[in-house]
Design a protein around this motif. Structure first.
Motif, PDB file in Angstrom:
ATOM      1  N   SER A 122      37.302  12.228  40.766  1.00 15.93           N
ATOM      2  CA  SER A 122      38.178  12.393  41.929  1.00 15.93           C
ATOM      3  C   SER A 122      37.371  12.467  43.220  1.00 15.93           C
ATOM      4  N   ALA A 123      36.204  13.093  43.171  1.00 16.28           N
ATOM      5  CA  ALA A 123      35.340  13.157  44.360  1.00 16.28           C
ATOM      6  C   ALA A 123      34.914  11.756  44.773  1.00 16.28           C
ATOM      7  N   ASP A 124      34.595  10.921  43.790  1.00 13.27           N
ATOM      8  CA  ASP A 124      34.243   9.527  44.084  1.00 13.27           C
ATOM      9  C   ASP A 124      35.442   8.829  44.732  1.00 13.27           C
ATOM     10  N   LEU A 125      36.617   8.991  44.152  1.00  9.69           N
ATOM     11  CA  LEU A 125      37.831   8.374  44.701  1.00  9.69           C
ATOM     12  C   LEU A 125      38.046   8.800  46.154  1.00  9.69           C
ATOM     13  N   LEU A 126      38.006  10.110  46.408  1.00 10.18           N
ATOM     14  CA  LEU A 126      38.304  10.609  47.751  1.00 10.18           C
ATOM     15  C   LEU A 126      37.222  10.242  48.767  1.00 10.18           C
ATOM     16  N   SER A 127      36.022   9.956  48.302  1.00 13.34           N
ATOM     17  CA  SER A 127      34.989   9.509  49.231  1.00 13.34           C
ATOM     18  C   SER A 127      35.261   8.083  49.710  1.00 13.34           C
ATOM     19  N   GLN A 128      36.019   7.325  48.933  1.00 16.39           N
ATOM     20  CA  GLN A 128      36.337   5.940  49.279  1.00 16.39           C
ATOM     21  C   GLN A 128      37.740   5.787  49.854  1.00 16.39           C
ATOM     22  N   ASN A 129      38.628   6.699  49.491  1.00 17.63           N
ATOM     23  CA  ASN A 129      40.032   6.599  49.884  1.00 17.63           C
ATOM     24  C   ASN A 129      40.540   8.001  50.193  1.00 17.63           C
ATOM     25  N   ARG A 130      40.610   8.349  51.448  1.00 16.47           N
ATOM     26  CA  ARG A 130      40.993   9.714  51.850  1.00 16.47           C
ATOM     27  C   ARG A 130      42.465  10.025  51.594  1.00 16.47           C
ATOM     28  N   ARG A 131      43.289   9.005  51.464  1.00 13.61           N
ATOM     29  CA  ARG A 131      44.728   9.212  51.249  1.00 13.61           C
ATOM     30  C   ARG A 131      45.234   8.344  50.092  1.00 13.61           C
ATOM     31  N   PRO A 132      44.753   8.618  48.868  1.00 14.66           N
ATOM     32  CA  PRO A 132      45.187   7.778  47.750  1.00 14.66           C
ATOM     33  C   PRO A 132      46.637   8.051  47.362  1.00 14.66           C
ATOM     34  N   SER A 133      47.291   7.009  46.908  1.00 12.71           N
ATOM     35  CA  SER A 133      48.651   7.164  46.390  1.00 12.71           C
ATOM     36  C   SER A 133      48.569   7.778  44.992  1.00 12.71           C
ATOM     37  N   GLU A 134      49.696   8.194  44.475  1.00 16.45           N
ATOM     38  CA  GLU A 134      49.730   8.738  43.120  1.00 16.45           C
ATOM     39  C   GLU A 134      49.236   7.703  42.113  1.00 16.45           C
TER      40      GLU A 134
ATOM     41  N   GLU B 139      47.130   5.268  42.678  1.00 16.38           N
ATOM     42  CA  GLU B 139      45.677   5.099  42.840  1.00 16.38           C
ATOM     43  C   GLU B 139      44.913   6.242  42.177  1.00 16.38           C
ATOM     44  N   ILE B 140      45.452   7.442  42.252  1.00 16.13           N
ATOM     45  CA  ILE B 140      44.823   8.589  41.586  1.00 16.13           C
ATOM     46  C   ILE B 140      44.874   8.388  40.078  1.00 16.13           C
ATOM     47  N   LYS B 141      46.032   8.013  39.571  1.00 15.99           N
ATOM     48  CA  LYS B 141      46.158   7.788  38.128  1.00 15.99           C
ATOM     49  C   LYS B 141      45.217   6.693  37.648  1.00 15.99           C
ATOM     50  N   GLU B 142      45.090   5.642  38.426  1.00 19.15           N
ATOM     51  CA  GLU B 142      44.187   4.547  38.056  1.00 19.15           C
ATOM     52  C   GLU B 142      42.732   5.028  38.044  1.00 19.15           C
ATOM     53  N   ALA B 143      42.348   5.830  39.039  1.00 21.03           N
ATOM     54  CA  ALA B 143      40.978   6.332  39.118  1.00 21.03           C
ATOM     55  C   ALA B 143      40.642   7.245  37.944  1.00 21.03           C
TER      56      ALA B 143
ATOM     57  N   VAL C 179      44.550  16.527  42.888  1.00 22.11           N
ATOM     58  CA  VAL C 179      43.861  15.538  43.716  1.00 22.11           C
ATOM     59  C   VAL C 179      44.671  15.284  44.987  1.00 22.11           C
ATOM     60  N   ARG C 180      45.976  15.219  44.854  1.00 20.19           N
ATOM     61  CA  ARG C 180      46.823  15.031  46.044  1.00 20.19           C
ATOM     62  C   ARG C 180      46.672  16.206  47.013  1.00 20.19           C
TER      63      ARG C 180
END
Length: 156
Positions: A111-123, A125-129, A147-148
């Motif tokens: 999740s830290a990797d995801l949020l470093s690339q996408n500050r506002r991920p959709s649900e 996008e979070i599930k995919e990550a 994560v949200r």
């Protein structure tokens, strides 16, 4: 031969016991003795061993320790402290997202990797990550909520 790298923001040096030693073993054994990254499958399939290398999520059970020469490695312990937790750590706690806790390291680091690339991920996008990280307890909905929550806090 010793390897030099940055671990949780501090320059370190260590000598792997074998040339093919996985990074996970180096991190969990002396001199570091870190408990965040966990041994799960040993095949880079479950995500329990996830760490950040130069900011990107990597499965440390299959990543050679020697390959971190000159790189920055971040483990769960380096994200925050009990007194000052990272927003993801605080959100996972607030949402009750770590039932047994075994997968929590991998979920937070991914999740830290995801949020470093996408500050506002959709649900979605979070599930995919998080799709490649296994949780046997079924806490995925709470993890997505965490994560949200962290994303909202980090976005200000």
């Amino acid at each position: 031969m010793p390897i030099r790298f940055t671990l949780n923001g501090k320059p370190v040096e260590a000598e792997p016991a074998a040339s093919d030693m996985p990074l996970l073993y180096l991190l969990r054994e002396e001199p570091f003795a870190l408990n965040g990254p966990r041994f799960g499958c040993g095949l880079a399939q479950c995500g329990a061993c996830t760490v950040l290398i130069d900011g990107r999520a990597v499965r440390s059970c299959s990543y050679p320790a020697e390959a971190v020469e000159g790189q920055a490695v971040m483990t769960l312990e380096g994200l925050g402290t009990a007194a000052n937790p990272h927003p993801l750590q605080a959100a996972f706690h607030a949402e009750g997202a770590g039932q047994c806790g075994y997968c929590t390291n991998g979920m937070i680091m991914q999740s830290a990797d995801l949020l470093s690339q996408n500050r506002r991920p959709s649900e979605d996008e979070i599930k995919e990550a998080l799709a490649q990280n296994l949780c046997r307890c079924g806490g995925h909905n709470r993890m997505v909520a965490a994560v949200r929550r962290a994303a909202a806090q980090m976005a200000g």
